[in-house]
Design a protein around this motif. Sequence first.
Motif, mmCIF file in Angstrom:
data_model
loop_
_atom_site.group_PDB
_atom_site.id
_atom_site.type_symbol
_atom_site.label_atom_id
_atom_site.label_comp_id
_atom_site.label_asym_id
_atom_site.label_seq_id
_atom_site.Cartn_x
_atom_site.Cartn_y
_atom_site.Cartn_z
ATOM 1 N N ILE A 45 0.846 -1.202 0.000
ATOM 2 C CA ILE A 45 0.000 0.000 0.000
ATOM 3 C C ILE A 45 0.873 1.241 0.000
ATOM 4 O O ILE A 45 0.622 2.199 -0.747
ATOM 5 C CB ILE A 45 -0.969 -0.017 1.203
ATOM 6 N N LEU A 46 1.916 1.244 0.801
ATOM 7 C CA LEU A 46 2.812 2.401 0.862
ATOM 8 C C LEU A 46 3.625 2.554 -0.414
ATOM 9 O O LEU A 46 3.770 3.668 -0.934
ATOM 10 C CB LEU A 46 3.741 2.278 2.074
ATOM 11 N N LYS A 47 4.154 1.456 -0.940
ATOM 12 C CA LYS A 47 4.971 1.520 -2.162
ATOM 13 C C LYS A 47 4.178 2.028 -3.351
ATOM 14 O O LYS A 47 4.693 2.774 -4.173
ATOM 15 C CB LYS A 47 5.548 0.137 -2.485
ATOM 16 N N SER A 48 2.931 1.610 -3.453
ATOM 17 C CA SER A 48 2.106 2.009 -4.592
ATOM 18 C C SER A 48 1.382 3.333 -4.370
ATOM 19 O O SER A 48 0.709 3.820 -5.272
ATOM 20 C CB SER A 48 1.095 0.914 -4.922
ATOM 21 N N GLY A 49 1.504 3.912 -3.180
ATOM 22 C CA GLY A 49 0.888 5.209 -2.910
ATOM 23 C C GLY A 49 -0.605 5.156 -2.666
ATOM 24 O O GLY A 49 -1.276 6.187 -2.704
ATOM 25 N N LEU A 50 -1.136 3.980 -2.413
ATOM 26 C CA LEU A 50 -2.581 3.861 -2.184
ATOM 27 C C LEU A 50 -3.022 4.532 -0.889
ATOM 28 O O LEU A 50 -4.199 4.841 -0.733
ATOM 29 C CB LEU A 50 -2.997 2.393 -2.172
ATOM 30 N N ASP A 51 -2.073 4.750 0.026
ATOM 31 C CA ASP A 51 -2.417 5.432 1.272
ATOM 32 C C ASP A 51 -2.764 6.896 1.013
ATOM 33 O O ASP A 51 -3.487 7.514 1.777
ATOM 34 C CB ASP A 51 -1.263 5.344 2.268
ATOM 35 N N GLN A 52 -2.275 7.444 -0.097
ATOM 36 C CA GLN A 52 -2.535 8.842 -0.430
ATOM 37 C C GLN A 52 -3.694 8.989 -1.420
ATOM 38 O O GLN A 52 -4.118 10.096 -1.727
ATOM 39 C CB GLN A 52 -1.272 9.476 -1.015
ATOM 40 N N ALA A 53 -4.187 7.863 -1.930
ATOM 41 C CA ALA A 53 -5.287 7.875 -2.892
ATOM 42 C C ALA A 53 -6.610 8.091 -2.163
ATOM 43 O O ALA A 53 -6.680 8.098 -0.934
ATOM 44 C CB ALA A 53 -5.318 6.559 -3.663
ATOM 45 N N SER A 54 -7.652 8.234 -2.936
ATOM 46 C CA SER A 54 -8.975 8.413 -2.356
ATOM 47 C C SER A 54 -9.360 7.168 -1.567
ATOM 48 O O SER A 54 -8.821 6.087 -1.796
ATOM 49 C CB SER A 54 -9.999 8.688 -3.457
ATOM 50 N N PRO A 55 -10.309 7.296 -0.653
ATOM 51 C CA PRO A 55 -10.728 6.146 0.155
ATOM 52 C C PRO A 55 -11.192 4.986 -0.712
ATOM 53 O O PRO A 55 -11.509 5.149 -1.887
ATOM 54 C CB PRO A 55 -11.878 6.691 0.996
ATOM 55 N N VAL A 56 -11.240 3.829 -0.107
ATOM 56 C CA VAL A 56 -11.671 2.620 -0.802
ATOM 57 C C VAL A 56 -13.077 2.844 -1.351
ATOM 58 O O VAL A 56 -13.950 3.382 -0.668
ATOM 59 C CB VAL A 56 -11.652 1.416 0.164
ATOM 60 N N ALA A 57 -13.289 2.443 -2.608
ATOM 61 C CA ALA A 57 -14.586 2.635 -3.253
ATOM 62 C C ALA A 57 -15.677 1.881 -2.512
ATOM 63 O O ALA A 57 -15.440 0.834 -1.915
ATOM 64 C CB ALA A 57 -14.517 2.154 -4.692
ATOM 65 N N GLU A 58 -16.860 2.424 -2.586
ATOM 66 C CA GLU A 58 -17.998 1.770 -1.943
ATOM 67 C C GLU A 58 -18.379 0.524 -2.725
ATOM 68 O O GLU A 58 -18.100 0.417 -3.919
ATOM 69 C CB GLU A 58 -19.167 2.745 -1.869
ATOM 70 N N PRO A 59 -19.037 -0.424 -2.086
ATOM 71 C CA PRO A 59 -19.409 -1.659 -2.773
ATOM 72 C C PRO A 59 -20.323 -1.384 -3.967
ATOM 73 O O PRO A 59 -21.078 -0.413 -3.984
ATOM 74 C CB PRO A 59 -20.155 -2.468 -1.713
ATOM 75 N N VAL A 60 -20.226 -2.254 -4.950
ATOM 76 C CA VAL A 60 -21.036 -2.134 -6.153
ATOM 77 C C VAL A 60 -22.487 -2.418 -5.801
ATOM 78 O O VAL A 60 -22.798 -3.364 -5.073
ATOM 79 C CB VAL A 60 -20.535 -3.126 -7.229
ATOM 80 N N LYS A 61 -23.379 -1.606 -6.335
ATOM 81 C CA LYS A 61 -24.807 -1.796 -6.080
ATOM 82 C C LYS A 61 -25.292 -3.033 -6.824
ATOM 83 O O LYS A 61 -24.783 -3.357 -7.887
ATOM 84 C CB LYS A 61 -25.585 -0.569 -6.540
ATOM 85 N N PRO A 62 -26.298 -3.720 -6.291
ATOM 86 C CA PRO A 62 -26.811 -4.909 -6.976
ATOM 87 C C PRO A 62 -27.455 -4.534 -8.306
ATOM 88 O O PRO A 62 -27.923 -3.410 -8.499
ATOM 89 C CB PRO A 62 -27.826 -5.485 -5.989
ATOM 90 N N ALA A 63 -27.468 -5.499 -9.201
ATOM 91 C CA ALA A 63 -28.060 -5.270 -10.523
ATOM 92 C C ALA A 63 -29.567 -5.053 -10.392
ATOM 93 O O ALA A 63 -30.218 -5.655 -9.541
ATOM 94 C CB ALA A 63 -27.789 -6.464 -11.420
#
Length: 115
Positions: free
Chosen positions: A84-102
């Motif tokens: 996470i630190l190496k790829s810079g994901l700690d500085q990215a936007s928060p984790v996306a919300e779950p996908v809504k059901p179809a």
Amino acid sequence: MPKTHQHYANTTPARRMKQAAKIGRNTAILVERLMRDRPHPQQGYRAAQGVLSLARRYGSERLEAACDRALTINALSYSSVSTILKSGLDQASPVAEPVKPAPAHGNIRGSSYYQ
């Protein structure tokens, strides 16, 4: 006890937790889980020390953000936090919300079809 293991003989879970709490709440939770989720807390010392050592390289704020993200996605290991630190994901936007059901549609069979 071999010399490589003697270093860990004087370490306690409380000491690791105290070091992690100085960095932040999420880091303390992650370190606690690294030690708690193993049959013996001593098995988690090395991973916990690895996570704590990342603060020297990346800083406490980034480590705290990376631990938050790791806890959110349930990736509880040194390698996950390091990635996470190496790829810079700690500085990215928060984790996306779950996908809504179809939406309901005639061509979608649904879970009841497979039972």
